[in-house]
Design a protein around this motif. Structure first.
Motif, PDB file in Angstrom:
ATOM      1  N   TYR A  31      10.781   5.607  -4.720  1.00 59.21           N
ATOM      2  CA  TYR A  31      10.423   6.931  -4.698  1.00 59.21           C
ATOM      3  C   TYR A  31      11.308   7.831  -3.634  1.00 59.21           C
ATOM      4  O   TYR A  31      11.434   7.202  -2.253  1.00 59.21           O
ATOM      5  CB  TYR A  31       8.813   7.170  -4.356  1.00 59.21           C
ATOM      6  CG  TYR A  31       8.479   8.417  -4.236  1.00 59.21           C
ATOM      7  CD1 TYR A  31       8.234   9.187  -5.548  1.00 59.21           C
ATOM      8  CD2 TYR A  31       7.869   9.111  -3.196  1.00 59.21           C
ATOM      9  CE1 TYR A  31       7.815  10.496  -5.304  1.00 59.21           C
ATOM     10  CE2 TYR A  31       7.354  10.559  -3.083  1.00 59.21           C
ATOM     11  CZ  TYR A  31       7.187  11.068  -4.317  1.00 59.21           C
ATOM     12  OH  TYR A  31       6.775  12.354  -4.308  1.00 59.21           O
ATOM     13  N   ASP A  32      11.485   9.075  -3.655  1.00 60.45           N
ATOM     14  CA  ASP A  32      12.208   9.890  -2.834  1.00 60.45           C
ATOM     15  C   ASP A  32      11.363  10.902  -2.446  1.00 60.45           C
ATOM     16  O   ASP A  32      10.814  11.464  -3.251  1.00 60.45           O
ATOM     17  CB  ASP A  32      13.794  10.079  -2.986  1.00 60.45           C
ATOM     18  CG  ASP A  32      14.695   9.235  -2.865  1.00 60.45           C
ATOM     19  OD1 ASP A  32      14.476   8.092  -2.251  1.00 60.45           O
ATOM     20  OD2 ASP A  32      15.672   9.295  -3.699  1.00 60.45           O
TER      21      ASP A  32
ATOM     22  N   ALA B 129       6.422   9.619   5.895  1.00 61.77           N
ATOM     23  CA  ALA B 129       6.884   8.518   5.042  1.00 61.77           C
ATOM     24  C   ALA B 129       5.659   7.494   4.528  1.00 61.77           C
ATOM     25  O   ALA B 129       5.397   7.195   3.358  1.00 61.77           O
ATOM     26  CB  ALA B 129       7.883   7.772   5.722  1.00 61.77           C
ATOM     27  N   GLU B 130       4.879   7.276   5.485  1.00 60.91           N
ATOM     28  CA  GLU B 130       3.638   6.624   5.122  1.00 60.91           C
ATOM     29  C   GLU B 130       2.662   7.059   4.237  1.00 60.91           C
ATOM     30  O   GLU B 130       2.453   6.318   3.204  1.00 60.91           O
ATOM     31  CB  GLU B 130       2.658   6.265   6.588  1.00 60.91           C
ATOM     32  CG  GLU B 130       3.224   5.273   7.421  1.00 60.91           C
ATOM     33  CD  GLU B 130       3.295   4.043   7.035  1.00 60.91           C
ATOM     34  OE1 GLU B 130       2.525   3.512   6.279  1.00 60.91           O
ATOM     35  OE2 GLU B 130       4.247   3.188   7.452  1.00 60.91           O
TER      36      GLU B 130
ATOM     37  N   CYS C  43       5.029   7.667   0.659  1.00 61.84           N
ATOM     38  CA  CYS C  43       5.366   6.420   0.287  1.00 61.84           C
ATOM     39  C   CYS C  43       4.154   5.562  -0.385  1.00 61.84           C
ATOM     40  O   CYS C  43       3.988   4.906  -1.447  1.00 61.84           O
ATOM     41  CB  CYS C  43       6.274   5.331   0.976  1.00 61.84           C
ATOM     42  SG  CYS C  43       7.717   5.947   1.300  1.00 61.84           S
TER      43      CYS C  43
ATOM     44  N   PHE D 108       2.780   4.535  -4.238  1.00 64.58           N
ATOM     45  CA  PHE D 108       3.016   3.383  -4.679  1.00 64.58           C
ATOM     46  C   PHE D 108       2.468   2.899  -5.736  1.00 64.58           C
ATOM     47  O   PHE D 108       2.792   2.110  -6.776  1.00 64.58           O
ATOM     48  CB  PHE D 108       2.755   2.454  -3.497  1.00 64.58           C
ATOM     49  CG  PHE D 108       2.744   0.793  -3.444  1.00 64.58           C
ATOM     50  CD1 PHE D 108       3.729   0.287  -3.017  1.00 64.58           C
ATOM     51  CD2 PHE D 108       1.569   0.170  -3.948  1.00 64.58           C
ATOM     52  CE1 PHE D 108       3.761  -1.271  -3.051  1.00 64.58           C
ATOM     53  CE2 PHE D 108       1.699  -1.103  -4.093  1.00 64.58           C
ATOM     54  CZ  PHE D 108       2.654  -1.769  -3.769  1.00 64.58           C
TER      55      PHE D 108
ATOM     56  N   TYR E 115      -1.999   0.083  -3.457  1.00 64.44           N
ATOM     57  CA  TYR E 115      -1.538  -0.773  -2.436  1.00 64.44           C
ATOM     58  C   TYR E 115      -2.423  -1.706  -2.017  1.00 64.44           C
ATOM     59  O   TYR E 115      -2.144  -2.863  -1.774  1.00 64.44           O
ATOM     60  CB  TYR E 115      -0.833   0.027  -1.372  1.00 64.44           C
ATOM     61  CG  TYR E 115      -0.402  -0.407  -0.021  1.00 64.44           C
ATOM     62  CD1 TYR E 115       0.845  -1.300  -0.362  1.00 64.44           C
ATOM     63  CD2 TYR E 115      -1.246  -0.666   1.038  1.00 64.44           C
ATOM     64  CE1 TYR E 115       1.377  -2.021   0.749  1.00 64.44           C
ATOM     65  CE2 TYR E 115      -0.528  -1.258   2.072  1.00 64.44           C
ATOM     66  CZ  TYR E 115       0.615  -2.019   1.894  1.00 64.44           C
ATOM     67  OH  TYR E 115       0.883  -2.560   3.218  1.00 64.44           O
TER      68      TYR E 115
ATOM     69  N   PHE F 288       5.478  -1.929   1.137  1.00 63.82           N
ATOM     70  CA  PHE F 288       6.509  -0.819   0.812  1.00 63.82           C
ATOM     71  C   PHE F 288       6.873  -0.784   2.207  1.00 63.82           C
ATOM     72  O   PHE F 288       6.311  -0.925   3.321  1.00 63.82           O
ATOM     73  CB  PHE F 288       5.828   0.305   0.267  1.00 63.82           C
ATOM     74  CG  PHE F 288       4.949   1.087   1.046  1.00 63.82           C
ATOM     75  CD1 PHE F 288       5.140   2.000   2.039  1.00 63.82           C
ATOM     76  CD2 PHE F 288       3.565   1.093   0.909  1.00 63.82           C
ATOM     77  CE1 PHE F 288       4.509   2.790   2.875  1.00 63.82           C
ATOM     78  CE2 PHE F 288       2.363   1.818   1.738  1.00 63.82           C
ATOM     79  CZ  PHE F 288       3.095   2.691   2.497  1.00 63.82           C
ATOM     80  N   SER F 289       7.842  -0.205   2.328  1.00 65.18           N
ATOM     81  CA  SER F 289       8.549   0.390   3.657  1.00 65.18           C
ATOM     82  C   SER F 289       9.389   1.534   3.184  1.00 65.18           C
ATOM     83  O   SER F 289       9.334   2.170   2.267  1.00 65.18           O
ATOM     84  CB  SER F 289       9.460  -0.797   4.457  1.00 65.18           C
ATOM     85  OG  SER F 289       9.777  -0.400   5.667  1.00 65.18           O
ATOM     86  N   TYR F 290      10.396   1.850   4.142  1.00 66.10           N
ATOM     87  CA  TYR F 290      11.070   3.062   3.933  1.00 66.10           C
ATOM     88  C   TYR F 290      12.256   3.467   4.788  1.00 66.10           C
ATOM     89  O   TYR F 290      12.306   2.774   5.985  1.00 66.10           O
ATOM     90  CB  TYR F 290      10.257   4.623   3.967  1.00 66.10           C
ATOM     91  CG  TYR F 290       9.123   4.345   5.167  1.00 66.10           C
ATOM     92  CD1 TYR F 290       9.556   4.561   6.541  1.00 66.10           C
ATOM     93  CD2 TYR F 290       7.845   3.816   4.783  1.00 66.10           C
ATOM     94  CE1 TYR F 290       8.675   4.503   7.467  1.00 66.10           C
ATOM     95  CE2 TYR F 290       7.147   3.854   5.919  1.00 66.10           C
ATOM     96  CZ  TYR F 290       7.224   4.134   7.053  1.00 66.10           C
ATOM     97  OH  TYR F 290       6.335   4.112   8.033  1.00 66.10           O
TER      98      TYR F 290
ATOM     99  N   SER G  39      13.479   7.472   1.727  1.00 66.88           N
ATOM    100  CA  SER G  39      13.636   6.798   0.444  1.00 66.88           C
ATOM    101  C   SER G  39      12.558   5.530   0.545  1.00 66.88           C
ATOM    102  O   SER G  39      12.564   4.927   1.632  1.00 66.88           O
ATOM    103  CB  SER G  39      14.942   6.019   0.500  1.00 66.88           C
ATOM    104  OG  SER G  39      15.732   7.037   0.316  1.00 66.88           O
ATOM    105  N   CYS G  40      11.581   5.384  -0.244  1.00 62.67           N
ATOM    106  CA  CYS G  40      10.363   4.469  -0.286  1.00 62.67           C
ATOM    107  C   CYS G  40      11.072   3.207  -1.054  1.00 62.67           C
ATOM    108  O   CYS G  40      11.609   3.315  -2.060  1.00 62.67           O
ATOM    109  CB  CYS G  40       9.266   5.149  -1.028  1.00 62.67           C
ATOM    110  SG  CYS G  40       8.829   6.502  -0.587  1.00 62.67           S
TER     111      CYS G  40
END
Length: 166
Positions: free
Chosen positions: A86-87, A105-106, A109, A113, A121, A128-130, A147-148
């Motif tokens: 995901y963006d 972002a948290e 993303c 998720f 999640y 996940f991270s980014y 960017s996820c």
């Protein structure tokens, strides 16, 4: 440069570089640019991909460092560490600070998720991270993209994690 918080295998990569020398570096990140299919845009041959050009559906392997300019992209049909799922784009304006960027972002993303993986999640075995803009990339390159990234903490995966439901 884009800052990222992935690299669960950074220590392994560092030790491989120390043990294997320059040829290991070339094998890990590739000496050439990744090749994309002209019609689908998917990576068809492993190589370096500029961190500003990776997109949803791209797969890549870990590398060490907190600020990166490129990633070792691989076809998703090959074993890989990470997949962009995901963006999201931060709004224009002055750099809002590291906390505001990572909070966005948290949330972004995290929200995307379950749609991508197929389970929330909290119930997933995946993480996940980014990749996200630094103050320098925000101001110098007009970088607003987060960017996820989805990954399996237990190791490399082959194929996409879309709909993995785990």
């Amino acid at each position: 440069m884009r800052l990222h918080r992935i690299i669960p295998a950074a220590a392994l990569v560092s030790s491989m570089i120390l043990l294997g020398g320059c040829s290991t570096i070339t094998n890990l990140i590739g000496g050439d640019q990744a090749v994309r299919d002209a019609d689908t845009g998917q990576v068809t041959e492993s190589g370096k991909a500029d961190a500003f050009t990776i997109k949803v559906g791209d797969c890549f392997n870990d590398q060490s460092g907190e600020q990166i300019s490129d990633v070792p992209a691989v076809p998703c049909t090959d074993p890989h560490d990470n997949e962009v799922y995901y963006d999201l784009t931060m709004p224009a304006g002055d750099y809002p600070g590291d906390s505001a960027v990572t909070d966005a972002a948290e949330k972004g993303c995290g929200d995307a998720f379950s749609t991508f993986v197929g389970v929330p999640y909290e119930e997933s075995t995946l993480e996940f991270s980014y990749l996200f803009p630094t103050k320098d990339s925000w101001e110098g390159a007009d970088d607003r993209l987060i960017s996820c990234i989805v990954y399996d903490r237990s190791g490399k995966v082959t194929g996409s994690l879309a709909g993995a439901a785990r």
